[in-house]
Design a protein around this motif. Structure first.
Motif, PDB file in Angstrom:
ATOM      1  N   PRO A 177       0.817  -1.209   0.000  1.00 30.02           N
ATOM      2  CA  PRO A 177       0.000   0.000   0.000  1.00 30.02           C
ATOM      3  C   PRO A 177       0.854   1.264   0.000  1.00 30.02           C
ATOM      4  N   ALA A 178       0.187   2.391  -0.079  1.00 34.44           N
ATOM      5  CA  ALA A 178       0.882   3.679  -0.014  1.00 34.44           C
ATOM      6  C   ALA A 178       1.732   3.768   1.247  1.00 34.44           C
ATOM      7  N   ASP A 179       2.937   4.280   1.070  1.00 33.85           N
ATOM      8  CA  ASP A 179       3.850   4.567   2.187  1.00 33.85           C
ATOM      9  C   ASP A 179       4.316   3.321   2.939  1.00 33.85           C
ATOM     10  N   TRP A 180       4.152   2.155   2.352  1.00 35.92           N
ATOM     11  CA  TRP A 180       4.538   0.913   3.009  1.00 35.92           C
ATOM     12  C   TRP A 180       6.030   0.886   3.307  1.00 35.92           C
ATOM     13  N   VAL A 181       6.359   0.311   4.453  1.00 37.07           N
ATOM     14  CA  VAL A 181       7.744  -0.005   4.793  1.00 37.07           C
ATOM     15  C   VAL A 181       7.772  -1.438   5.310  1.00 37.07           C
ATOM     16  N   PRO A 182       8.912  -2.113   5.212  1.00 39.97           N
ATOM     17  CA  PRO A 182       8.993  -3.506   5.642  1.00 39.97           C
ATOM     18  C   PRO A 182       8.474  -3.696   7.063  1.00 39.97           C
ATOM     19  N   GLY A 183       7.697  -4.771   7.235  1.00 36.63           N
ATOM     20  CA  GLY A 183       7.095  -5.075   8.516  1.00 36.63           C
ATOM     21  C   GLY A 183       5.637  -4.689   8.600  1.00 36.63           C
ATOM     22  N   GLN A 184       5.202  -3.750   7.755  1.00 37.14           N
ATOM     23  CA  GLN A 184       3.799  -3.370   7.731  1.00 37.14           C
ATOM     24  C   GLN A 184       2.994  -4.357   6.896  1.00 37.14           C
ATOM     25  N   ASP A 185       1.685  -4.341   7.095  1.00 32.06           N
ATOM     26  CA  ASP A 185       0.809  -5.251   6.355  1.00 32.06           C
ATOM     27  C   ASP A 185       0.907  -5.006   4.853  1.00 32.06           C
ATOM     28  N   VAL A 186       0.690  -6.094   4.106  1.00 32.31           N
ATOM     29  CA  VAL A 186       0.711  -6.030   2.648  1.00 32.31           C
ATOM     30  C   VAL A 186      -0.688  -6.336   2.114  1.00 32.31           C
ATOM     31  N   ALA A 196      -8.131 -19.114  -0.167  1.00 34.32           N
ATOM     32  CA  ALA A 196      -6.757 -19.373  -0.628  1.00 34.32           C
ATOM     33  C   ALA A 196      -5.796 -18.359  -0.038  1.00 34.32           C
ATOM     34  N   ALA A 197      -6.235 -17.116   0.088  1.00 34.82           N
ATOM     35  CA  ALA A 197      -5.375 -16.076   0.651  1.00 34.82           C
ATOM     36  C   ALA A 197      -5.065 -16.362   2.119  1.00 34.82           C
ATOM     37  N   GLU A 198      -6.084 -16.782   2.887  1.00 33.28           N
ATOM     38  CA  GLU A 198      -5.851 -17.079   4.303  1.00 33.28           C
ATOM     39  C   GLU A 198      -4.989 -18.327   4.480  1.00 33.28           C
ATOM     40  N   GLU A 199      -5.170 -19.288   3.602  1.00 31.34           N
ATOM     41  CA  GLU A 199      -4.345 -20.497   3.684  1.00 31.34           C
ATOM     42  C   GLU A 199      -2.881 -20.167   3.449  1.00 31.34           C
ATOM     43  N   ARG A 200      -2.644 -19.215   2.560  1.00 27.97           N
ATOM     44  CA  ARG A 200      -1.262 -18.887   2.200  1.00 27.97           C
ATOM     45  C   ARG A 200      -0.644 -17.847   3.135  1.00 27.97           C
ATOM     46  N   TYR A 201      -1.447 -16.849   3.543  1.00 29.60           N
ATOM     47  CA  TYR A 201      -0.876 -15.712   4.267  1.00 29.60           C
ATOM     48  C   TYR A 201      -1.455 -15.501   5.665  1.00 29.60           C
ATOM     49  N   GLY A 202      -2.363 -16.372   6.096  1.00 33.96           N
ATOM     50  CA  GLY A 202      -2.932 -16.227   7.426  1.00 33.96           C
ATOM     51  C   GLY A 202      -4.156 -15.335   7.428  1.00 33.96           C
ATOM     52  N   PRO A 203      -4.639 -14.977   8.610  1.00 33.36           N
ATOM     53  CA  PRO A 203      -5.869 -14.182   8.724  1.00 33.36           C
ATOM     54  C   PRO A 203      -5.792 -12.884   7.935  1.00 33.36           C
ATOM     55  N   LEU A 204      -6.910 -12.530   7.315  1.00 34.77           N
ATOM     56  CA  LEU A 204      -6.984 -11.315   6.510  1.00 34.77           C
ATOM     57  C   LEU A 204      -7.677 -10.200   7.279  1.00 34.77           C
ATOM     58  N   PHE A 213      -5.825  -6.998   3.552  1.00 34.02           N
ATOM     59  CA  PHE A 213      -4.477  -6.931   4.087  1.00 34.02           C
ATOM     60  C   PHE A 213      -4.108  -8.246   4.790  1.00 34.02           C
ATOM     61  N   ALA A 214      -2.811  -8.552   4.755  1.00 37.64           N
ATOM     62  CA  ALA A 214      -2.270  -9.674   5.509  1.00 37.64           C
ATOM     63  C   ALA A 214      -0.961  -9.222   6.159  1.00 37.64           C
ATOM     64  N   LYS A 215      -0.532  -9.957   7.173  1.00 39.20           N
ATOM     65  CA  LYS A 215       0.739  -9.653   7.805  1.00 39.20           C
ATOM     66  C   LYS A 215       1.873  -9.823   6.789  1.00 39.20           C
TER      67      LYS A 215
END
Length: 218
Positions: A177-186, A196-204, A213-215
């Motif tokens: 997202p805008a202004d993202w830096v490492p460690g923030q949600d993607v 499929a998104a939750e299976e791959r990246y965890g809770p949304l 968004f995911a962690k």
């Protein structure tokens, strides 16, 4: 025509402060940041190259090579490096290529729209917008481009952040997202449904049906 995202970055062979560089061979399996500037011994460029010199360990941690491009000679680069070190407090330990014949500047469309580069008596104004940045992937494709006017120094913290975002999203169904830096949600791409998104990246964290968004996956 300007280079576009996902174009193959033009290959070139050029002398540099670290010997001859054949770009595609030199790149290997790394990312690369190519950044150019109008002339050696100019004030804004000296601060910029000093900033890059200080950030070399950060680029190395990210598997990224840095390449400076200038319309000056290798001999001049070598002299200018002493000024850069004086300003930055660290040596400029990255190659700078000699592009006096503007082969690279032309191939990467770095020149002003009305450029006229005389063989003799060239000033920074003649190559005013040769202040570009390219992030190139290991597959030799252009991932990101930026071009600055002569009066505006580049923000290399932003270039490093953009490199992080490119590497984070390269080849996976994620965006930042805008202004993202490492460690923030993607952001999870719509190519994956919720399950499929939750299976791959965890809770949304679903803000909108199309904005999920995911962690940040490490």
């Amino acid at each position: 025509m300007s280079l576009r995202i996902n174009d193959i970055a033009p290959d070139f062979t050029a002398p540099s402060t670290e010997g001859e560089i054949r770009f595609h061979d030199w790149l290997g399996d790394s990312y690369a940041v190519i950044f150019s500037h109008p002339r050696d011994f100019t004030p804004v460029c000296t601060t910029e190259f000093g900033a890059v010199a200080q950030l070399i360990p950060e680029f190395e941690k990210r598997g990224t090579k840095v390449l400076g491009v200038s319309v000056d000679s290798v001999e001049d680069h070598g002299k200018w490096k002493r000024d850069i070190e004086q300003v930055a407090g660290v040596p400029a330990n990255f190659p700078m290529i000699d592009d006096r014949d503007i082969t690279v500047a032309k191939a990467y469309n770095m020149l002003p729209a009305d450029h006229d580069l005389p063989a003799e008596g060239r000033t920074p104004a003649h190559s005013a917008t040769v202040r570009s940045v390219f992030i190139i992937g290991p597959d030799r494709k252009v991932r990101l481009t930026m071009t600055y006017p002569m009066s505006v120094g580049r923000n290399f913290a932003e270039i490093l952040r953009a490199l992080d975002a490119v590497r984070k999203t390269d080849g996976v169904p994620l965006a930042t997202p805008a202004d993202w830096v490492p460690g923030q949600d993607v952001i999870v791409a719509l190519a994956l449904d919720d399950n499929a998104a939750e299976e791959r990246y965890g809770p949304l964290d679903i803000k909108l049906p199309y904005l999920r968004f995911a962690k940040d996956p490490v």
